[in-house]
Design a protein around this motif. Structure first.
Motif, mmCIF file in Angstrom:
data_model
loop_
_atom_site.group_PDB
_atom_site.id
_atom_site.type_symbol
_atom_site.label_atom_id
_atom_site.label_comp_id
_atom_site.label_asym_id
_atom_site.label_seq_id
_atom_site.Cartn_x
_atom_site.Cartn_y
_atom_site.Cartn_z
ATOM 1 N N ARG A 7 0.844 -1.197 0.000
ATOM 2 C CA ARG A 7 0.000 0.000 0.000
ATOM 3 C C ARG A 7 0.880 1.248 0.000
ATOM 4 O O ARG A 7 0.666 2.186 -0.765
ATOM 5 C CB ARG A 7 -0.875 -0.024 1.260
ATOM 6 C CG ARG A 7 -2.056 0.893 1.221
ATOM 7 C CD ARG A 7 -3.344 0.088 1.092
ATOM 8 N NE ARG A 7 -4.271 0.665 0.141
ATOM 9 C CZ ARG A 7 -5.116 1.655 0.431
ATOM 10 N NH1 ARG A 7 -5.138 2.178 1.627
ATOM 11 N NH2 ARG A 7 -5.928 2.121 -0.478
ATOM 12 N N GLN A 10 2.256 1.723 -3.326
ATOM 13 C CA GLN A 10 1.247 2.265 -4.241
ATOM 14 C C GLN A 10 1.109 3.764 -4.050
ATOM 15 O O GLN A 10 1.092 4.532 -5.013
ATOM 16 C CB GLN A 10 -0.103 1.602 -3.959
ATOM 17 C CG GLN A 10 -0.322 0.285 -4.681
ATOM 18 C CD GLN A 10 -1.687 -0.285 -4.379
ATOM 19 O OE1 GLN A 10 -2.088 -0.381 -3.223
ATOM 20 N NE2 GLN A 10 -2.399 -0.681 -5.419
ATOM 21 N N ASP A 13 4.129 5.483 -5.392
ATOM 22 C CA ASP A 13 4.110 5.486 -6.853
ATOM 23 C C ASP A 13 3.203 6.597 -7.357
ATOM 24 O O ASP A 13 3.573 7.358 -8.260
ATOM 25 C CB ASP A 13 3.620 4.124 -7.352
ATOM 26 C CG ASP A 13 3.555 4.070 -8.872
ATOM 27 O OD1 ASP A 13 4.519 4.552 -9.516
ATOM 28 O OD2 ASP A 13 2.558 3.581 -9.415
ATOM 29 N N CYS A 28 -5.524 7.581 -5.344
ATOM 30 C CA CYS A 28 -5.561 6.372 -4.516
ATOM 31 C C CYS A 28 -6.862 6.264 -3.732
ATOM 32 O O CYS A 28 -7.062 5.289 -2.998
ATOM 33 C CB CYS A 28 -4.376 6.372 -3.545
ATOM 34 S SG CYS A 28 -2.786 6.229 -4.346
ATOM 35 N N ARG A 72 7.642 0.520 -8.804
ATOM 36 C CA ARG A 72 6.821 0.235 -9.980
ATOM 37 C C ARG A 72 6.968 -1.224 -10.397
ATOM 38 O O ARG A 72 5.976 -1.886 -10.706
ATOM 39 C CB ARG A 72 7.208 1.157 -11.130
ATOM 40 C CG ARG A 72 6.366 2.408 -11.183
ATOM 41 C CD ARG A 72 6.614 3.187 -12.474
ATOM 42 N NE ARG A 72 7.696 4.165 -12.307
ATOM 43 C CZ ARG A 72 7.535 5.361 -11.743
ATOM 44 N NH1 ARG A 72 6.362 5.711 -11.266
ATOM 45 N NH2 ARG A 72 8.544 6.185 -11.647
ATOM 46 N N LEU A 75 5.180 -3.491 -7.919
ATOM 47 C CA LEU A 75 3.728 -3.438 -8.082
ATOM 48 C C LEU A 75 3.292 -4.183 -9.338
ATOM 49 O O LEU A 75 2.315 -4.940 -9.318
ATOM 50 C CB LEU A 75 3.264 -1.978 -8.137
ATOM 51 C CG LEU A 75 3.430 -1.216 -6.819
ATOM 52 C CD1 LEU A 75 3.184 0.272 -7.022
ATOM 53 C CD2 LEU A 75 2.474 -1.770 -5.770
#
Lengths: 304, 304
Positions: A7, A10, A13, A28, A72, A75
DNA sequence: ATGAGGTATAGATTATCTCTATGCATATGC
DNA sequence: GCATATGCATAGAGATAATCTATACCTCAT
């Protein structure tokens, strides 16, 4: 060893992409304080400052760039994991994004869609028609799961599987001298006015290589935007051309008054095949779709 | 898109490795119900059964194998991310695991350790002495962050950087005819009793290639376990040998009564270099250590 | 049968995540 | 130059989810 949360990655990112805490939070679907706290925690965990807080937004530090790039890939690979698990569990039971080149799509998709619907009722197939290069870009960028193209096509990071041989047929106005000639040979095209598809279509290049001529030598003035148009142009007496059997069998010449004839030998044509990203988690599903295509083309084309 | 948690992947990785919920829970330092619940949730998220619950432990399904493999790479890359962030923030401020071959370690490490301690006071350097192949295995397996070896050494997935040229010196008992010969040439060794290190030491292969002889042709009966031993054997009159300048400068012949002479020309020797895993997050730190080594060797050896 | 090894379930507790509300700093507009 | 807008940080409350203990259940071996 202590690890960050996916998380957090993310969030980071999104922050790296947007360059703003608030906008990242938006993408998000969390509030800005939530994202701010998460980034702060990530920085504490990694013991590095990742972003410079500026008056207008935020910019990454050197360490931030490094982490962003690695985040990246982490993910992306996690998404691959999910997709792979899904495929292993029940193949073709969710969204699948398939591309196809314009000289294949209209003639193959109508055949395979009913079969796919029957075999994989849960499959949600998204289609995209484009030229080879752009399709493969999409495949590489994980926007497409597979693409129907003409082989061979060399591209790094792309794997392919041949599905069927698609013979080229000669097409001409009924009145054209070659329409009646015995023993039709590719060399006969050298003398004729060969009409071609627009630049970018691989079928154009295939046709040119059949004529054994350099790319720009032939009929640069006129070029068709689709096979259907090409047939109409031939019917209108503007010249002769080549049409893949795939399109001919699907009735691309129906309703027009043209002569459609095979070449004597050797069999000249192209190979229809499927392409996917090397290492794609959906490789197995792609092959399943390829199998359906192969099955569907068995009637007229030569399977590989 | 819904994603699993890294924690879940860690748990599942442990489960895959141990083949048991309880043992996996142990290695993760959580209780068995916690791990069971997490796996269950992961299966729900991926919509696939990952493990077969059996009477005696658990075994992975096909999907489980696939997911386990991908989970491992995701976890490894996340660790890389952490390491990379740490390196970017403050290089060489935590644990660094350095390997070195036995013909280099005793002569280089004493030189660089004080310098490293001074330049990077927070560095905790773990050392391992082993032969090249095993070191590089360790590097590949992420057990080592870098290794000091002799180049060139071809290995897939390994990157190297040369640090210094290490000339070979001739060593013989004082009484030996070659100890007094003018213009010492490698070819002179063809006639002599050349003593070598044990099999596996790259210096053995280098020495053999200097003698231009096949690997097993020379003195297979006796071989030394270390350079120090080799020198003692030479001093004892068992034969002649080669010693790298690195070891000679460090006094490997001190206290023994041997003749130590350079070859006239060309300069024959080996290249000392640093190796790390391609794509390692600690590449930058490895280079920093390499820089210290290069600096330390500047006195006697020829830097690269 | 009975115990040992191993996993699933239930309920309580705790930790964490996320939210709202608000404060603070910096640039922009009048 | 002051007001205002934009954007990030902080604080505290509430909701969620993670983890634990206790226990039930299953299978195999003796």
């Amino acid at each position: 060893m202590h690890m960050p949360t996916l998380r957090q990655l993310q969030f980071f990112d999104a922050l790296a992409r947007t360059g703003s805490f608030s906008r990242a939070a938006e993408t998000c679907h969390v509030t800005q304080p939530t994202l701010s706290a998460a980034i702060k925690e990530l920085e504490a965990l990694l013991q590095v400052q990742l972003v410079e807080r500026e008056a207008r937004g935020a910019s990454l530090t050197h360490a931030g760039e490094e982490v962003a790039a690695r985040a990246r890939t982490v993910l992306a690979e996690t998404q691959d994991l999910v997709a792979a698990a899904h495929e292993a569990g029940k193949p073709l039971s969710s969204a699948f994004r398939l591309g196809a080149i314009p000289t294949v799509a209209p003639y193959v998709l109508p055949k395979i869609l009913p079969k796919l619907r029957e075999a994989y009722p849960d499959l949600k197939l998204y289609l995209r028609e484009d030229m080879t290069e752009r399709l493969l870009e999409g495949v590489r960028a994980r926007e497409l799961d597979a693409a129907l193209i003409a082989l061979p096509w060399d591209a790094p990071g792309i794997e392919t599987e041949p599905l069927a041989e698609d013979e080229f047929l000669f097409i001409a106005p009924k009145s054209h001298p070659l329409a009646a000639k015995n023993g039709l040979d590719p060399e006969d095209l050298a003398e004729a006015d060969v009409l071609l598809l627009e630049d970018g279509h691989c079928l154009r290049d295939h046709a040119l290589s059949v004529c054994s001529l350099p790319t720009r030598a032939k009929s640069t003035e006129v070029s068709a935007t689709s096979l259907q148009t090409l047939v109409h142009m031939v019917a209108g007496g503007l010249g002769v051309s080549l049409v893949p059997r795939l399109a001919a069998d699907a009735g691309v010449t129906a309703g027009t008054d043209v002569s459609l004839r095979p070449f004597t030998h050797p069999l000249i044509g192209r190979t229809i095949g499927l392409a996917w990203r090397a290492g794609s988690p959906r490789k197995g599903e792609a092959r399943l779709i390829g199998e359906v295509v192969r099955e569907s083309l068995k009637g007229g084309l030569v399977p590989v």
